[in-house]
Design a protein around this motif. Structure first.
Motif, PDB file in Angstrom:
ATOM      1  N   THR A  46       0.858  -1.076   0.074  1.00 43.98           N
ATOM      2  CA  THR A  46       0.047   0.179   0.168  1.00 43.98           C
ATOM      3  C   THR A  46       0.719   1.432   0.017  1.00 43.98           C
ATOM      4  OG1 THR A  46      -1.660  -1.272   1.200  1.00 43.98           O
ATOM      5  CG2 THR A  46      -1.748   1.315   1.337  1.00 43.98           C
ATOM      6  N   LEU A  48       0.637   5.585   0.345  1.00 44.66           N
ATOM      7  CA  LEU A  48      -0.347   6.752   0.503  1.00 44.66           C
ATOM      8  C   LEU A  48       0.255   7.804   0.090  1.00 44.66           C
ATOM      9  CD1 LEU A  48      -1.373   6.097   4.568  1.00 44.66           C
ATOM     10  CD2 LEU A  48      -2.558   6.153   2.250  1.00 44.66           C
ATOM     11  N   ARG A 104      -4.641   6.528  -1.603  1.00 44.86           N
ATOM     12  CA  ARG A 104      -4.051   5.025  -1.242  1.00 44.86           C
ATOM     13  C   ARG A 104      -4.104   4.353  -2.428  1.00 44.86           C
ATOM     14  NH1 ARG A 104      -6.309   1.294   3.099  1.00 44.86           N
ATOM     15  NH2 ARG A 104      -7.555   0.791   1.463  1.00 44.86           N
TER      16      ARG A 104
END
Length: 73
Positions: A2, A4, A68
C-alpha cells in the motif's frame, strides 16, 4: 503493498470559502503528484473521497487529502 499519497494546505481564515480554496489547492497538488507517478486518476475521483481537517499545536487549521494505492501480488 500500500502506498499513501497526501497533500495538505493551511486554511487562511474561518470563512467557508477559505476552507474550500485550501481543499481545492490540496486536491490539485495531489492530482499532479499522482499523474506524475503514472497513476491515472481524475481530479473528480480524488475530490469524491473528501478531505480531513486538523489543527496544529499553534492553532492553525489544516485540510488534508489522501489517495491510497494497493498493489496485488
Amino acid at each position: 503493498m500500500t502506498e499513501l499519497f497526501t497533500s495538505s494546505r493551511p486554511v487562511a481564515s474561518d470563512v467557508p470559502e477559505a476552507a474550500t480554496a485550501a481543499v481545492r489547492e490540496a486536491t490539485e497538488e495531489l492530482h499532479h503528484t499522482l499523474n506524475a507517478r503514472g497513476i491515472d486518476v481524475s481530479f473528480q475521483d480524488i475530490a469524491l473521497l473528501g478531505h480531513t481537517e486538523s489543527w496544529d499545536s499553534e492553532g492553525q487549521r489544516w485540510v488534508h487529502v489522501i489517495w491510497r494505492t494497493e498493489e496485488e501480488g
